[in-house]
Design a protein around this motif. Sequence first.
Motif: not given
Length: 87
Positions: A11-26, A34-36
């Motif tokens: 439910n975050t706006p389209v341009d404000d969306s904290p997201t996480i990905w994983v690099d399956d190789d590493t 958000y920037k500190a």
Amino acid sequence: MQLRFLGIIPNTPVDDSPTIWVDDDTGDLLIQSYKATEDEVKACQEVGSIPGHSTNVPDHETIIRLPAVMLKYIPQSEDRRSEVPRT
């Protein structure tokens, strides 16, 4: 690099969306968040990490604020899952 999407704050706006990905190789995590703020970075520098380690943030690094709700998307080994608070 083989990236896999792990999660996004619902439910975050389209341009404000904290997201996480994983690099399956590493196993590395790639985190959009958000920037500190300057005050948060200063507080991190005041707390420090280990004795003798610089508190400067090099140009090729940054400090981000990861909302607690995102912790559920961070992969954990089976023996560590019970140690991490979930939201």
